[in-house]
Design an enzyme around this catalytic site. Structure first.
Site, PDB file in Angstrom:
ATOM      1  N   ASP A  10       0.852  -1.174   0.000  1.00 31.08           N
ATOM      2  CA  ASP A  10       0.000   0.000   0.000  1.00 31.08           C
ATOM      3  C   ASP A  10       0.899   1.238   0.000  1.00 31.08           C
ATOM      4  OD1 ASP A  10      -2.397   1.636   0.487  1.00 31.08           O
ATOM      5  OD2 ASP A  10      -1.534   1.895   2.484  1.00 31.08           O
ATOM      6  N   MET A  11       0.359   2.356  -0.454  1.00 33.66           N
ATOM      7  CA  MET A  11       1.184   3.561  -0.536  1.00 33.66           C
ATOM      8  C   MET A  11       0.937   4.519   0.633  1.00 33.66           C
ATOM      9  SD  MET A  11       1.206   4.276  -4.672  1.00 33.66           S
ATOM     10  CE  MET A  11       2.175   5.772  -4.495  1.00 33.66           C
ATOM     11  N   ASP A  12      -0.205   5.188   0.637  1.00 34.51           N
ATOM     12  CA  ASP A  12      -0.465   6.213   1.653  1.00 34.51           C
ATOM     13  C   ASP A  12      -0.613   5.598   3.034  1.00 34.51           C
ATOM     14  OD1 ASP A  12      -0.797   8.767   0.010  1.00 34.51           O
ATOM     15  OD2 ASP A  12      -2.106   7.355  -1.035  1.00 34.51           O
ATOM     16  N   THR A  44      -2.603   0.071  -4.388  1.00 31.10           N
ATOM     17  CA  THR A  44      -3.045   1.335  -3.819  1.00 31.10           C
ATOM     18  C   THR A  44      -4.465   1.715  -4.218  1.00 31.10           C
ATOM     19  OG1 THR A  44      -2.504   3.714  -3.767  1.00 31.10           O
ATOM     20  CG2 THR A  44      -1.992   2.542  -5.793  1.00 31.10           C
ATOM     21  N   GLY A  45      -5.044   2.621  -3.474  1.00 25.82           N
ATOM     22  CA  GLY A  45      -6.320   3.206  -3.851  1.00 25.82           C
ATOM     23  C   GLY A  45      -6.162   4.324  -4.849  1.00 25.82           C
ATOM     24  N   LYS A 172      -7.902  -5.308  -3.488  1.00 29.10           N
ATOM     25  CA  LYS A 172      -6.471  -5.507  -3.717  1.00 29.10           C
ATOM     26  C   LYS A 172      -6.080  -6.985  -3.724  1.00 29.10           C
ATOM     27  CE  LYS A 172      -5.150  -1.025  -1.742  1.00 29.10           C
ATOM     28  NZ  LYS A 172      -4.294  -0.328  -0.760  1.00 29.10           N
ATOM     29  N   ASP A 195      -2.328  -0.496   5.884  1.00 28.34           N
ATOM     30  CA  ASP A 195      -2.755   0.219   7.090  1.00 28.34           C
ATOM     31  C   ASP A 195      -4.258   0.416   7.222  1.00 28.34           C
ATOM     32  OD1 ASP A 195      -2.817   2.226   4.965  1.00 28.34           O
ATOM     33  OD2 ASP A 195      -3.017   3.707   6.574  1.00 28.34           O
ATOM     34  N   SER A 196      -5.024   0.229   6.138  1.00 32.49           N
ATOM     35  CA  SER A 196      -6.444   0.592   6.156  1.00 32.49           C
ATOM     36  C   SER A 196      -7.335  -0.545   5.674  1.00 32.49           C
ATOM     37  CB  SER A 196      -6.674   1.841   5.291  1.00 32.49           C
ATOM     38  OG  SER A 196      -5.978   2.949   5.826  1.00 32.49           O
TER      39      SER A 196
END
Length: 245
Positions: A10-12, A44-45, A172, A195-196
Site C-alpha cells: 500500500d502507498m499512503d 493502492t487506492g 487488492k 494500514d487501512s
C-alpha cells in the site's frame, strides 16, 4: 530462507511517510529485494497517474494495482484488467452523498472529480470508484447503513474518516491473485503490507500479512506481524525481517 516472491505495498500511510515520500532507507531496502529476484508491486487506492512517479523512483519492473484493484497495469502503462462500476450506480452513489453535502471524489478512467464536482453526464465516463471523506462517526455510520441498500458494491476505506466504494468482488487481494497467476506463484508466496480497510483482504490472504504500527485496529488484529509505522520505515524493516536473506 524466505519463500516470499512478491511484496505488495500500500502507498499512503504505509510505503509513504506523512510527507508523502519514500525515504532513502526504504528505497535502498526495496532495491535489495529486487536484486534478490523478489517482485515489488504497488497496491493502492490511488489512480495510475498518482503512482507513476513512485514506480519509476523505485525501479519497479512489473505491475501496479490501482483504485483498490479496479485496474491492474504494467509499469509500461499497459492495461491488464479493468473492473468498472456502472454509471447509473455511480450517479446514485453521488446523489446519496450530495444530499448530505459530503466531500466526495469520483474516479473515472479519464478524469477525477473532486470537491463535490460531477460530470454533466455520468454515462459519458467509465467509473472505477467513489469516495466520501471528512466523515464524522455519526455520518459514517449513517452512510454505511444507506450503502447496505446498494447491490454489488465493495465497501472499504483508506482512512478512519472516509468510505470508498468499488465494484463487488474487486479489491487488492483479487488483483494480487490475478498477478500471481500471471507470474505462476501463489498467495502463500506474497507479503502484503498496509494500514487501512482497503488493505484488509490482501493482508488476510497473503502468506505474510503485515500491518504498519499506525494501521487501523482491525488491520493490526488481522495481520500476521506488526512493523514500525510509515514514519519509521516500517515497510523497509518488514522486508528486512521477513524477506531478505
Amino acid at each position: 530462507m524466505s519463500k516470499t516472491k512478491l511484496i505488495a505495498l500500500d502507498m499512503d500511510g504505509t510505503l509513504l511517510n506523512d510527507d508523502g515520500v519514500v525515504t532513502s532507507y526504504t528505497h535502498d531496502v526495496i532495491q535489495q529485494a529486487l536484486k534478490q529476484g523478489v517482485e515489488v508491486v504497488l497496491s493502492t487506492g490511488r489512480p495510475l497517474s498518482l503512482c507513476t512517479t513512485f514506480s519509476e523512483e523505485l525501479n519497479l519492473p512489473s505491475y501496479i494495482i490501482t483504485s483498490n484493484g479496479a485496474e491492474i497495469w504494467t509499469v509500461e502503462h499497459e492495461l491488464i484488467e479493468r473492473h468498472p462500476i456502472e454509471s447509473k450506480k455511480i450517479e446514485a452513489l453521488w446523489q446519496l452523498g450530495n444530499e448530505r453535502n459530503l466531500h466526495m471524489w469520483l474516479v473515472a478512467t479519464d478524469q477525477i472529480f473532486g470537491n463535490a464536482g460531477r460530470p454533466k453526464n455520468f454515462a459519458d465516463h467509465e467509473w472505477l470508484k467513489i469516495g466520501y471523506g471528512n466523515l464524522t462517526e455519526q455520518t459514517k455510520a449513517e452512510m454505511l447503513h444507506e450503502l447496505k441498500g446498494f447491490k454489488n458494491i465493495e465497501i472499504t476505506n483508506s482512512s478512519l474518516t472516509n468510505i470508498e466504494v468499488n465494484k463487488s468482488g474487486i479489491n487488492k487481494a483479487y488483483a494480487i491473485e490475478t498477478i500471481c497467476k500471471r507470474m505462476n506463484i501463489t498467495m502463500d508466496e506474497v507479503m502484503a503490507v498496509g494500514d487501512s480497510l482497503n488493505d484488509l483482504k490482501m493482508i488476510e490472504r497473503a502468506g505474510i500479512g503485515v500491518a504498519v504500527k499506525n494501521a487501523q485496529q482491525l488491520i493490526i488484529e488481522s495481520a500476521d506481524f506488526i512493523t514500525d509505522s510509515n514514519n519509521e520505515n516500517g515497510v523497509a524493516k518488514a522486508i528486512e525481517r521477513y524477506v531478505l536473506r
